[in-house]
Scaffold this active site. Structure first.
Site: not given
Length: 450
Positions: A129, A193, A258, A280, A283, A349-350, A383
């Protein structure tokens, strides 16, 4: 200015730290109630539901759910040469980085005549995805597809939301990245979906679908065959959908919005820290940016840099929302020992380390999706071009989860190969264990051979 959380002089357990650190609210369970009807609709109505949901959530009713091959070729032909070069560098670096992750098959002699072989087998088909909300992410195509290709997956499927501005197809740069990676099964389907389509498969709706499927060399009424594993980042509804289908298919993780944490001391350059926190925040208004430092002077300087730089950015309003939200802030600590404890409790995460002896501090970190060491390893490097994967655990799940890697697409299969002598030598101990568990047929399955 980032809000302040002053932990100096306090001794808190990881559980206590978790209650005071900034954190984005992520109610995946609440979102599941909203996405369950979407999943069931796709499961029961296939392509017809996908078109209705595209119109409802993306503002466009896709004519082509499966992207025609010509659209992929045209997107690559029209791609900005500079962007193509950057994507090619990213692909090459990620192939090298992910190849290093491949496990090796081993054969272990357990006893004379008895061996166990450890095989690593890729899944056959995966669904990847790629989001398409506030930004365009061809880099996510690279991160997902390269890891799967290096793992040896036979069939790759990519789904990305239809775009009203591009005739109901995914963004052309997304399509160009797919073409660059030789991924030709691409769908104009987004959100929960898309996860449903990948997990359950979908039947065709009309002659357009039949023509698109036939052009791809597939006959029948199946628009998209179900996959074995679904990976890739997305919003809370994508995360909820992945939780809902887990077990029907494998998933990588429930990736949320993020986040970045910067662990810095007085030696850090305030401008570097500020722009990295801002990168970040760009985002999403819900993105988290956290500074952990034992230097109030650095915290003040970072605030000044942020106040000066944010108004000049393209996405200033989005950035202000993120930096001023409850998920962002500066955590003041007594020393680096406490800073490491806070970083581990946060599980970013980072995580950037901008301190003296940054490599040494990085080596002390247990919980992080990815660690960026020193002033010249900013998160945007990861990234795009570092050779690491940018699909990483969020929301503190780095305590137990890893970033996307080849192991998301590979299964461990143990192969047991014993000869008659080796089995006979173990018949007695095996019988004793089977009898102790009141499973006599287990013992008979061995003893009947002798």
């Amino acid at each position: 200015m980032l809000k302040r959380i002053d932990l100096r002089g306090q001794t808190l357990s990881p559980a206590e730290l978790a209650t005071v650190l900034p954190r984005a609210a992520l109610d995946v369970e609440g979102a599941m109630a909203q996405i369950r009807p979407v999943l069931e609709d796709v499961r029961s109505r296939g392509a017809a539901a996908l078109r209705d949901l595209g119109e409802r959530f993306d503002g466009v009713r896709p004519e082509h759910l499966r992207v025609p091959a010509a659209a992929l070729r045209d997107a690559l032909a029209d791609l900005d040469p500079a962007v193509r070069e950057a994507l090619e560098i990213s692909i090459a670096h990620n192939r090298a980085g992910h190849t290093a992750q491949l496990p090796r098959e081993t054969t272990t002699e357990i006893t004379g005549g008895g061996v166990v072989r450890q095989r690593w087998v890729p899944v056959r088909r995966v669904g990847l995805y790629v989001p398409g909300g506030l930004a365009v992410y061809p880099s996510s195509v690279v991160m997902n597809a390269v890891a799967a290709q290096v793992a040896g997956v036979e069939e790759l499927v990519i789904a990305s939301p239809p775009q009203k501005d591009f005739g109901g197809l995914p963004h052309p740069v997304i399509l160009a990245a797919c073409a660059l990676l030789d991924v030709d099964e691409v769908y104009a389907v987004g959100g929960a979906q898309a996860v449903a389509m990948l997990a359950y498969g979908a039947q065709v709706e009309n002659d357009v679908d039949r023509a698109d499927v036939a052009a791809a060399g597939t006959a029948g009424e199946t628009l998209c065959e179900a996959v074995d594993v679904v990976t890739g980042p997305g919003n809370i509804y994508v995360a909820a959908a992945k939780r809902a289908v887990m077990g029907t298919v494998g998933i990588d993780a429930e990736a949320g919005t993020t986040e970045i944490a910067v662990l810095a001391d007085a030696t850090a350059e305030p401008a570097y820290v500020a722009v990295d926190l801002m990168s970040q925040a760009e985002h999403d208004p819900a993105a988290a940016s956290v500074l952990i430092t034992d230097s109030p002077e650095l915290a003040d300087a970072v605030d000044r840099e942020i106040d000066r730089r944010v108004p000049a950015t393209k996405h200033a309003e989005r950035m202000r929302s993120a930096l001023s939200g409850p998920q962002s802030g500066t955590v003041l600590v007594t020393d680096l020992d406490q800073a490491v404890a806070v970083a581990d409790a946060y599980g970013a995460e980072h995580l950037e380390i901008q301190t003296a002896d940054a490599a040494d501090v990085a080596g002390r970190i247990r919980n992080a999706g990815a660690i960026f060491v020193g002033p010249y390893s900013p998160v945007p490097l990861g990234d795009y071009l570092a050779g690491s994967n940018h699909v990483l655990p969020t929301g503190g799940t780095a305590r137990f989860a890893s970033g996307l890697n080849v192991m998301a697409f590979i299964k461990s299969v143990q192969v047991i190969d014993y000869d008659e002598t080796a089995l006979k030598e173990l018949a007695g101990p095996l019988t004793a264990l089977a009898t102790s568990e009141d499973l006599p047929a287990h013992a008979e399955a061995v003893n009947a051979r002798f």
